[in-house]
Design a protein around this motif. Structure first.
Motif, mmCIF file in Angstrom:
data_model
loop_
_atom_site.group_PDB
_atom_site.id
_atom_site.type_symbol
_atom_site.label_atom_id
_atom_site.label_comp_id
_atom_site.label_asym_id
_atom_site.label_seq_id
_atom_site.Cartn_x
_atom_site.Cartn_y
_atom_site.Cartn_z
ATOM 1 N N ARG B 90 0.773 -0.783 0.236
ATOM 2 C CA ARG B 90 0.259 0.149 -0.212
ATOM 3 C C ARG B 90 0.818 1.103 -0.185
ATOM 4 N NH1 ARG B 90 -4.635 0.625 1.806
ATOM 5 N NH2 ARG B 90 -5.205 -1.203 1.214
ATOM 6 N N THR B 118 -1.846 10.826 5.014
ATOM 7 C CA THR B 118 -1.986 10.824 5.785
ATOM 8 C C THR B 118 -2.239 8.476 5.635
ATOM 9 O OG1 THR B 118 -3.118 11.925 6.438
ATOM 10 C CG2 THR B 118 -4.105 10.069 7.433
ATOM 11 N N ALA B 119 -2.321 8.368 4.306
ATOM 12 C CA ALA B 119 -3.021 7.189 4.198
ATOM 13 C C ALA B 119 -1.424 5.763 4.090
ATOM 14 C CB ALA B 119 -2.859 6.246 2.955
ATOM 15 N N SER B 121 1.642 7.398 5.585
ATOM 16 C CA SER B 121 2.003 7.292 7.172
ATOM 17 C C SER B 121 1.829 5.868 8.757
ATOM 18 C CB SER B 121 2.384 8.264 8.837
ATOM 19 O OG SER B 121 0.939 9.162 8.243
ATOM 20 N N THR B 122 0.318 5.898 7.919
ATOM 21 C CA THR B 122 -0.410 4.984 8.467
ATOM 22 C C THR B 122 -0.439 3.370 8.183
ATOM 23 O OG1 THR B 122 -3.014 6.121 8.081
ATOM 24 C CG2 THR B 122 -3.033 4.015 8.941
ATOM 25 N N TRP B 125 3.322 2.863 9.579
ATOM 26 C CA TRP B 125 3.259 2.535 11.250
ATOM 27 C C TRP B 125 2.497 1.035 11.532
ATOM 28 C CZ3 TRP B 125 0.415 1.282 15.130
ATOM 29 C CH2 TRP B 125 0.431 0.986 16.290
ATOM 30 N N ARG B 126 1.796 0.909 10.400
ATOM 31 C CA ARG B 126 1.036 -0.368 10.990
ATOM 32 C C ARG B 126 3.131 -1.680 10.342
ATOM 33 N NH1 ARG B 126 -3.268 -2.210 7.189
ATOM 34 N NH2 ARG B 126 -3.118 -3.668 8.741
#
Lengths: 144, 911
Positions: B90, B118-119, B121-122, B125-126
């Motif tokens: 992703r 945002t996508a 960094s999410t 982070w995941r």
């Protein structure tokens, strides 16, 4: 783990969006419920258990982050997916740190959401199996 | 089971020899402990459970060896691994999207920048989170790096907040050009003209940017607006239309803050007092940043004419809402302007009851070499000129002292807009006597030209001026802004029609509003709903040159209208976007039909039937340029913290969390480490069913298979596995490519190639037969049903294929890395390029760095992914030593043809 085997609660104050989503989910054989606020979500969860909660981040009253915090405190095994029309890096990371499974942005493809639900359900199922196994295979010493 | 000499697995076990099980159990305990710390003891963890955890922690691991628990733990780990791969995929997809956007492939707004950041960094982070589950506390430094990078990105995403301490309302006689950031460009320019040049400008006041901010804040609007913009599908015009209507409705239904309302009323009363009579006002948008970055907003936003005192609040909201008309939104999107950086100021001026009015361009916008001043004029209010609904009178006045009228064209003005006495404007049919009369005299035209030259001198650039004459007084200036599209060099004479094309002319006439020629199918827009179906590349044909058609200019190849002048808004935007346009072309609506293919020659003022190539070739086809505006810069700045990859070599000592400088570095690091963690786990001999097994096959090489999850049909005891026992979709596809054709062996080498190989071999002991080397001939598959990675170090070549293939199209991807070779650098690079070419032919995205090749393909359906994997399997085997022949052109040709033929046979006919 098929998504059809798990139950999902959608929380979104945009009623139109919520209703469309529920309809589309039902067509795909997912067991779904919907409420339009964080407060109502907590009341709902007291009566009905679900596997995954999909939470809108921006809602009047109790917002998504607060609701997430409450859900995770009361039901740590429930997986929570944040779904929002308001992209914010801080909110996203705050949510993830509070234990959200993922943070998705509208508009999103329905399949995309289904995959996420599937993954979240599987995560929960694995976690539960593991804990159950540990519980049963290792009884405490004073129980002998 | 691979032994210690095993090249890949061995190095891991050498590095780390700790008890796996403690490690795994600790991971779970840390996870559970964390959950309890944050949330207090949850009901599900009963007392017995806590005791178990304690005992596990104190080292009593014997009970954990139970196979069922192991399997559960393994499933858990594999699921984390898979989630990590998904997140990686992703993140890489979004990075590719950002790169595309920066290359200018599409227009984007801040919502794009924000949602992609945002996508990503999410996802990053995941990845870190999942890696932390696989290897608890081992890579803790990643979290710090993530935070640091995220903070820096955030900095670029925040909007600039303007200076405070600005009142909600400022009288126009206290405004000058320096106040652009508080009153907007339009009001600032008029203030300057009024107060510095002392020319006639109506009295008035400006509702400032501060008032706008107060309004948004009072109603908590910006967040809601951003949310709606982000959630809309911006590729669909009907959705955009709904979005626009929704936001405008939202704004106009909001209440005004009481303090703002009071300030506006006070100013209105003060204005009335100065005028000494009951007045009405014109309310015009004066957006901040309007004339920045070379864009002219020319009438993008609303104007409310002849508004009475009790209605200024409603009119104010209507003007604010006009920030979200479809054409204003598409305009900002195209120009790369940030929504929140365009506060709307509103200029309120005493309504001038014009007897005639119009627009002046201080030079010809369609031909900069023509220095003549262009004046358009109509009866009544200038609305008829700006909105293109009527054909105005046209005066061309020489740019000299004294100015001289060189040309005039008096149009049939069938209607005019005039003020109602109390409020509002009406469209008045003109009587036959006034219809054909000039709306201004030649003297008035000369006066206007003088004014125009004075203003152009003062501001120093070509201008677009709106004026009005009230009952034979001197002209009033209503608006003054930079003229867009002027000053571009012209490279060919206008007005010529090639002799060859004259017999194709359907209609000629009209006025060139924007130069160029284009062809396409006719699309007649009769009502707004038609506009929603406008096809890309269509020719926009309409009765009037209405400003709202500007939103179609990103799609239209050309524009032809029956009415309208070159000083109208649509003409302005057409010039700005380089879309050829003819206005005032009487009869076009009846001369063409929907779908008919025509060629519009705007320079030649003619419309031709069919595609007239000779006309099209003279003009380079236009593209809609994306301005490097503030939005573009915000994306470019954040991209520098996201996209560059610094951690390239996993064997380098610098391959550490501390050295991650971008999100891409973090993803690379997490991915590499996650793969290693999965290897380590399967390697443990106490878990034999997960250990590597040798594949039974005819190919005389060693292939080892490590089953991560559900890659085998059934439980496989012992050391060997057969292909029939393998159900991994990507592995089977790869294998088909690997085993389809027998390997011909190394190609015949030319003398130079041989020497080159010998030279490299003498430097690299790995190439000398009989020497122990980590470059042994072993290949490792790691598989599950939908996942497969293949590491091969064959001789001195090194390649990794990784693939995730399932019915989830959007998660599918294949990545392929290829490196090394025995020949010299030049030949190696040539071979990598050779392989790269083949991959590009099959839709891979290929990145070449000297002899290192990286290829990726994603998001295709399963069937297509399988085709690509077969190709990679084939290439992994058959291009093995091609670098030796890379200096012989005929040999290269031979192999190119052979590979093409083999692949054709392997894949069968396409589709």
């Amino acid at each position: 783990m098929r998504v059809g085997d798990c139950s999902v609660l959608f929380v979104d104050d945009e009623i139109d969006f919520l209703e469309t989503l529920l309809k589309r989910m039902r067509k795909r054989q997912v067991e779904v419920f919907g409420v339009e606020s964080g407060e109502k979500a907590l009341v709902f969860l007291e009566r009905t258990s679900v596997d995954v909660v999909v939470l809108d981040v921006k809602m009047p009253g109790m917002d998504g982050i607060q609701t997430l915090r409450e859900i995770k405190a009361r039901y740590p095994m429930i997986e929570v997916i944040m779904l929002t029309g308001h992209a914010s890096m801080e909110a996203a990371i705050e949510g993830m740190e509070l234990g959200a499974f993922d943070y998705l942005m509208k508009p999103m493809h329905i399949d995309e959401l289904l995959y996420k639900l599937e993954d979240a359900c599987k995560r929960k199922e694995i976690q539960e199996t593991k804990i159950a196994l540990m519980n049963e295979k290792a009884p405490a010493p004073d129980e002998r | 089971m691979p032994g210690e000499s095993d090249p890949i697995l061995g190095s891991f076990s050498r590095r780390l020899r700790i008890n796996r099980w403690i490690d795994i159990a600790q991971g779970d305990i840390i996870y559970l402990r964390k959950a309890m710390q944050t949330n207090g003891p949850p009901p599900i963890f009963n007392v017995a459970m806590l005791r178990i955890l304690k005992r596990l922690f104190s080292g009593n691991e014997s009970r954990l060896k139970d196979a069922e628990i192991l399997r559960a733990v393994f499933r858990d780990r594999y699921h984390h691994f898979k989630l990590l791969l998904n997140a990686n995929n992703r993140a890489l997809d979004h990075m590719a999207e950002i790169q595309d956007a920066l290359r200018g492939s599409k227009a984007f707004g801040m919502d794009f920048v924000r949602s992609r950041c945002t996508a990503i960094s999410t996802s990053v982070w995941r990845m870190i989170d999942n890696l932390n589950h696989l290897a608890p506390d081992k890579y803790a430094a990643l979290n710090d790096r993530f935070k640091a990078i995220q903070n820096r990105i955030n900095h670029f995403l925040q909007s600039k907040s303007a200076a405070k301490d600005v009142p909600f309302v400022v009288p126009l006689d206290r405004v000058d050009i320096g106040m652009k950031d508080t009153v907007g460009s339009k009001a600032a320019a008029l203030g300057e003209i009024k107060n510095r040049l002392h020319l006639r400008v109506p009295r008035g006041f400006v509702v400032t940017a501060e008032a706008y901010r107060r309004f948004l804040e009072f109603n908590d609007l910006q967040g809601e607006i951003d949310r709606r913009i982000q959630a809309a599908d911006k590729d669909r015009l009907d959705r955009l239309y709904d979005l626009s209507a929704g936001i405008r409705r939202l704004i106009t239904r909001c209440p005004l803050p009481p303090d703002l309302e009071a300030a506006m009323d006070e100013s209105f009363q003060a204005l009335e007092k100065t005028e000494g009579r009951t007045i009405t006002v014109a309310m015009r948008s004066s957006a901040i940043g309007e004339d920045s970055e070379g864009g002219s907003f020319a009438g993008q936003y609303g104007t409310e004419l002849n508004v009475s005192r009790e209605n200024i609040y409603r009119a104010y909201l209507d003007v604010l809402a006009s920030k979200y008309t479809l054409h204003a939104m598409t305009y900002r999107l195209k120009r790369g302007l940030r929504d929140e950086d365009v506060p709307m100021c509103v200029l309120c001026m005493t309504m001038a009851d014009a007897s005639s009015s119009g627009v002046i361009y201080t030079r010809n916008p369609t031909d900069p070499q023509d220095r003549r001043i262009v004046i358009t004029s109509v009866w009544g209010l200038p609305k008829a000129v700006v909105d293109g609904s009527s054909n105005p009178d046209l005066f061309l006045v020489s740019h000299q002292q004294p100015p001289k009228v060189e040309k005039k064209e008096i149009a049939l003005k069938d209607h005019a807009y005039i003020c109602f006495p109390e409020e509002g404007v009406c469209r008045l049919e003109m009587g036959p006597e006034k219809r054909g009369m000039p709306s201004i005299t030649e003297d008035q035209a000369v006066d206007l030209a003088r004014l125009a030259m004075l203003l152009e001198d003062y501001f120093g650039y070509p201008l677009d001026i709106e004026w009005a004459i009230t009952h034979n007084a001197k002209p009033l200036i209503l608006q003054c802004r930079p003229l867009h599209g002027a000053g571009k060099p012209m490279d060919k004479a206008s007005g010529k029609i090639s002799a060859a094309s004259i017999d194709t002319v359907i209609l000629s006439g009209g006025i060139t509003a924007s130069r160029g020629a284009a062809s396409g199918p006719v699309f007649i827009v009769r009502k707004d709903a038609d506009a929603l179906r406008f096809p890309k590349g269509g020719i926009l044909v309409a009765a009037h040159a209405l400003p709202r058609y500007a939103s179609l200019l990103g799609l239209a190849a050309a524009v032809v209208t029956e009415k309208g002048g070159i000083t109208g808004h649509l003409a302005n935007v057409a010039r700005e976007f380089g879309v050829p346009a003819l206005v005032g072309m009487t009869g076009i609506l009846t001369a063409v039909v929907d779908g008919q293919r025509i060629t519009v020659d705007a320079d030649g003022c003619a419309v031709h039937d069919g595609v007239v190539q000779s006309l099209l070739e003279e003009v380079p086809s236009h593209t809609t340029p994306i301005d490097r505006g503030p939005v573009y810069l915000a994306l470019a700045d954040t991209a520098r913290l996201i996209i560059p990859l610094n951690l390239v070599d996993p064997d380098a000592p610098s391959f550490l969390p501390e050295h991650c400088r971008t999100f891409h570095d973090i993803t690379r690091f997490c991915h590499e480490k996650a793969v290693q963690e999965m290897f380590r786990f399967g390697k443990d001999h106490r878990f034999p069913e997960r250990a590597g097994k040798q594949l039974v096959c005819r190919i005389p090489m060693q292939w080892w298979v490590l089953n991560l999850d559900d890659g085998f049909r059934e439980e496989v005891p012992g050391r060997y596995v057969t292909l029939e026992q393998i159900v991994s979709v990507p592995m089977r596809a790869l294998w088909e490519g690997i085993s389809a054709f027998p390997w011909e062996g190394p190609p015949p080498v030319d003398a130079k190639g041989f020497i080159s190989v010998m030279f490299e071999a003498s430097r690299n002991t790995a190439l000398v037969p009989g020497m122990p080397s980590r470059y042994g001939a072993k290949n490792y598959f790691m598989i599950s049903r939908n996942y497969c990675s293949l590491n091969s170090r064959l001789g001195f070549h090194f390649s990794i294929v990784e693939a995730l293939v399932s019915e989830r199209d959007t998660e599918n991807y294949i990545s392929f890395q290829f490196k090394g070779g025995a020949a010299d650098d030049k030949r190696r690079s040539r071979r990598t390029a050779f392989i790269g070419d083949i991959l590009v032919e099959h839709d891979f995205q290929v990145d070449l760095k000297s002899d290192h090749l990286l290829a990726r393909i994603a998001d295709l359906e399963e069937k297509e992914m399988i085709r690509r994997l077969k190709i990679l399997g084939y290439l992994t085997i058959h291009t093995r030593q091609l670098d030796m022949i890379m200096s012989k052109e005929e040999a290269v040709q031979y192999y190119r043809a052979k590979i093409a033929g083999d692949l054709e046979r392997l894949l069968g006919p396409e589709k």
